[in-house]
Design a protein around this motif. Structure first.
Motif, PDB file in Angstrom:
ATOM      1  N   GLU A   1     -36.098 139.974 -41.518  1.00 18.67           N
ATOM      2  CA  GLU A   1     -35.424 139.137 -42.516  1.00 18.67           C
ATOM      3  C   GLU A   1     -33.941 139.103 -42.211  1.00 18.67           C
ATOM      4  O   GLU A   1     -33.346 140.130 -41.860  1.00 18.67           O
ATOM      5  CB  GLU A   1     -35.658 139.704 -43.916  1.00 18.67           C
ATOM      6  N   VAL A   2     -33.347 137.925 -42.339  1.00 12.64           N
ATOM      7  CA  VAL A   2     -31.922 137.767 -42.078  1.00 12.64           C
ATOM      8  C   VAL A   2     -31.140 138.387 -43.222  1.00 12.64           C
ATOM      9  O   VAL A   2     -31.362 138.069 -44.397  1.00 12.64           O
ATOM     10  CB  VAL A   2     -31.558 136.274 -41.922  1.00 12.64           C
ATOM     11  N   ARG A   3     -30.224 139.274 -42.896  1.00 11.83           N
ATOM     12  CA  ARG A   3     -29.391 139.966 -43.883  1.00 11.83           C
ATOM     13  C   ARG A   3     -27.934 139.905 -43.444  1.00 11.83           C
ATOM     14  O   ARG A   3     -27.629 139.624 -42.282  1.00 11.83           O
ATOM     15  CB  ARG A   3     -29.825 141.430 -43.997  1.00 11.83           C
ATOM     16  N   ALA A   4     -27.036 140.168 -44.384  1.00  9.74           N
ATOM     17  CA  ALA A   4     -25.620 140.278 -44.058  1.00  9.74           C
ATOM     18  C   ALA A   4     -25.354 141.670 -43.499  1.00  9.74           C
ATOM     19  O   ALA A   4     -25.996 142.650 -43.903  1.00  9.74           O
ATOM     20  CB  ALA A   4     -24.757 140.038 -45.295  1.00  9.74           C
ATOM     21  N   ARG A   5     -24.404 141.766 -42.585  1.00  9.09           N
ATOM     22  CA  ARG A   5     -24.078 143.087 -42.043  1.00  9.09           C
ATOM     23  C   ARG A   5     -23.500 143.981 -43.131  1.00  9.09           C
ATOM     24  O   ARG A   5     -23.806 145.176 -43.199  1.00  9.09           O
ATOM     25  CB  ARG A   5     -23.087 142.960 -40.885  1.00  9.09           C
TER      26      ARG A   5
ATOM     27  N   GLU B   1     -29.615 131.475 -42.422  1.00  8.85           N
ATOM     28  CA  GLU B   1     -29.265 131.634 -43.829  1.00  8.85           C
ATOM     29  C   GLU B   1     -29.810 132.968 -44.315  1.00  8.85           C
ATOM     30  O   GLU B   1     -30.820 133.466 -43.801  1.00  8.85           O
ATOM     31  CB  GLU B   1     -29.840 130.491 -44.675  1.00  8.85           C
ATOM     32  N   LEU B   2     -29.153 133.539 -45.309  1.00  9.97           N
ATOM     33  CA  LEU B   2     -29.600 134.814 -45.844  1.00  9.97           C
ATOM     34  C   LEU B   2     -31.018 134.717 -46.383  1.00  9.97           C
ATOM     35  O   LEU B   2     -31.387 133.742 -47.038  1.00  9.97           O
ATOM     36  CB  LEU B   2     -28.655 135.271 -46.961  1.00  9.97           C
ATOM     37  N   GLY B   3     -31.821 135.734 -46.086  1.00  5.95           N
ATOM     38  CA  GLY B   3     -33.185 135.795 -46.596  1.00  5.95           C
ATOM     39  C   GLY B   3     -34.220 135.089 -45.747  1.00  5.95           C
ATOM     40  O   GLY B   3     -35.411 135.176 -46.050  1.00  5.95           O
ATOM     41  N   GLN B   4     -33.800 134.381 -44.692  1.00  2.00           N
ATOM     42  CA  GLN B   4     -34.772 133.692 -43.849  1.00  2.00           C
ATOM     43  C   GLN B   4     -35.670 134.688 -43.118  1.00  2.00           C
ATOM     44  O   GLN B   4     -35.238 135.783 -42.747  1.00  2.00           O
ATOM     45  CB  GLN B   4     -34.061 132.809 -42.830  1.00  2.00           C
ATOM     46  N   SER B   5     -36.918 134.280 -42.908  1.00  2.81           N
ATOM     47  CA  SER B   5     -37.846 135.090 -42.132  1.00  2.81           C
ATOM     48  C   SER B   5     -37.661 134.791 -40.650  1.00  2.81           C
ATOM     49  O   SER B   5     -37.375 133.656 -40.259  1.00  2.81           O
ATOM     50  CB  SER B   5     -39.291 134.796 -42.540  1.00  2.81           C
ATOM     51  N   ALA B   6     -37.821 135.807 -39.846  1.00  4.85           N
ATOM     52  CA  ALA B   6     -37.622 135.651 -38.404  1.00  4.85           C
ATOM     53  C   ALA B   6     -38.539 136.601 -37.651  1.00  4.85           C
ATOM     54  O   ALA B   6     -39.085 137.551 -38.217  1.00  4.85           O
ATOM     55  CB  ALA B   6     -36.161 135.916 -38.044  1.00  4.85           C
ATOM     56  N   ARG B   7     -38.695 136.318 -36.373  1.00  5.89           N
ATOM     57  CA  ARG B   7     -39.404 137.210 -35.460  1.00  5.89           C
ATOM     58  C   ARG B   7     -38.444 137.617 -34.353  1.00  5.89           C
ATOM     59  O   ARG B   7     -37.723 136.772 -33.820  1.00  5.89           O
ATOM     60  CB  ARG B   7     -40.634 136.536 -34.874  1.00  5.89           C
ATOM     61  N   VAL B   8     -38.449 138.897 -34.057  1.00  7.26           N
ATOM     62  CA  VAL B   8     -37.583 139.430 -33.011  1.00  7.26           C
ATOM     63  C   VAL B   8     -38.462 139.818 -31.829  1.00  7.26           C
ATOM     64  O   VAL B   8     -39.377 140.633 -31.961  1.00  7.26           O
ATOM     65  CB  VAL B   8     -36.783 140.644 -33.518  1.00  7.26           C
ATOM     66  N   PHE B   9     -38.168 139.234 -30.673  1.00  4.06           N
ATOM     67  CA  PHE B   9     -38.928 139.509 -29.460  1.00  4.06           C
ATOM     68  C   PHE B   9     -38.155 140.512 -28.615  1.00  4.06           C
ATOM     69  O   PHE B   9     -37.003 140.267 -28.238  1.00  4.06           O
ATOM     70  CB  PHE B   9     -39.166 138.226 -28.671  1.00  4.06           C
ATOM     71  N   ILE B  10     -38.819 141.649 -28.338  1.00  2.00           N
ATOM     72  CA  ILE B  10     -38.180 142.724 -27.593  1.00  2.00           C
ATOM     73  C   ILE B  10     -39.087 143.129 -26.440  1.00  2.00           C
ATOM     74  O   ILE B  10     -40.275 143.429 -26.638  1.00  2.00           O
ATOM     75  CB  ILE B  10     -37.912 143.952 -28.478  1.00  2.00           C
TER      76      ILE B  10
END
Length: 282
Positions: free
Chosen positions: A51-55, A267-276
């Motif tokens: 989830e996108v968050r503020a630092r 935008e804050l709260g957006q769902s995301a996928r992180v590929f590592i």
């Protein structure tokens, strides 16, 4: 007749066997994390939801307790530095300030009287009309009156500050991420009223599996894909990894920093996928 009964029993046996056969229980699919080999020996790419968050996320609260009189902003609103966010009922604090002010005025009057008495005794002592011990007693009384006046002034300043603490202002510009209290509610000192996401850097909060935690490191390059922008990859890197695993989920909380050019995209709260990509090169 007996022959017919045997024939009837033989016909009923298959029907009874069919009725007694237990129904098969459907097996539900269990969601799992799928890792796709990248072609290099032992290297895999894992996709981790986040989830996108503020630092910088700040829990805003009053320094004193009381009844929440009004809230000026709500969740999702942008605020500027110094903007009034909420206010407590200050009636009791005003009364305390007035009482402290009266005590301070009385202490000041006692100090003036003690100072005048000390001067008078100094004059009498210079003329040898009073003893030195009497002058010492007046000196001690003057010091005590000075201490009482200083304490009363400090109490008055504290009471006056508490009235000012009844207003909650934004420490910096940002967005109100959540609201935790309603008008009319009695809140305690330090109780969170708002959570504010400061302007600036944005990150993706993810959880890394305990089984592969040694394959991840701070500064490791990753790619981020927003759920509403499938196929578009944003560059980023792992900024921090928690020192201990979550006792329930057995995962390590991690934060992924996004590149500066991605700030206008998320935008804050957006769902995301992180590929590592992780694993060992063969």
């Amino acid at each position: 007749m007996t022959h017919l009964r045997w024939i009837g029993c033989c016909l009923l046996l298959p029907l009874l066997a069919a009725c007694g056969k237990p129904e098969s229980v459907p097996v539900h699919a269990v969601p799992v994390l799928v890792e796709h080999p990248a072609g290099n020996g032992g290297v895999a790419v894992g996709a981790y939801p986040g989830e996108v968050r503020a630092r910088e996320e700040t829990a805003l609260s009053f320094r004193v307790g009381g009844k929440l009189l009004r809230r000026e902003v709500d969740a999702g609103q942008r605020v500027s530095k110094g903007q009034l966010l909420a206010e407590l009922d200050v009636a009791d604090y005003n009364l305390q300030a007035r009482a402290a002010q009266a005590q301070f005025a009385a202490a000041e009057a006692d100090l003036v009287r003690a100072r005048d008495e000390h001067k008078r005794y100094q004059t009498l002592a210079s003329q040898q009309l009073v003893s030195q011990s009497a002058l010492d007693a007046q000196t001690a009384a003057l010091k005590a009156a000075q201490g009482q006046a200083d304490a009363a002034r400090a109490n008055f300043d504290v009471a006056r500050n508490q009235s000012g603490y009844a207003q909650l202002h934004a420490p910096e510009g940002g967005m109100i991420a959540s609201r935790e209290a309603e008008a009319g509610q009695v809140v305690a000192a330090g109780q969170t009223i708002y959570t504010m996401a400061a302007d600036g850097a944005r990150e993706v909060a993810i959880a890394l599996p305990e089984s592969a935690i040694r394959d991840f490191s701070v500064g490791q390059a990753v790619e981020v894909e927003l759920w509403n922008q499938e196929g578009k990859r944003l560059s980023g890197s792992i900024r921090e990894i928690a020192a201990a695993a979550d006792p329930q989920a057995r995962t390590y909380a991690a934060r992924v920093s996004l590149a500066a050019d991605a700030l206008d995209t998320v935008e804050l709260g957006q769902s995301a996928r992180v590929f590592i990509a992780h694993g060992k090169q063969g």
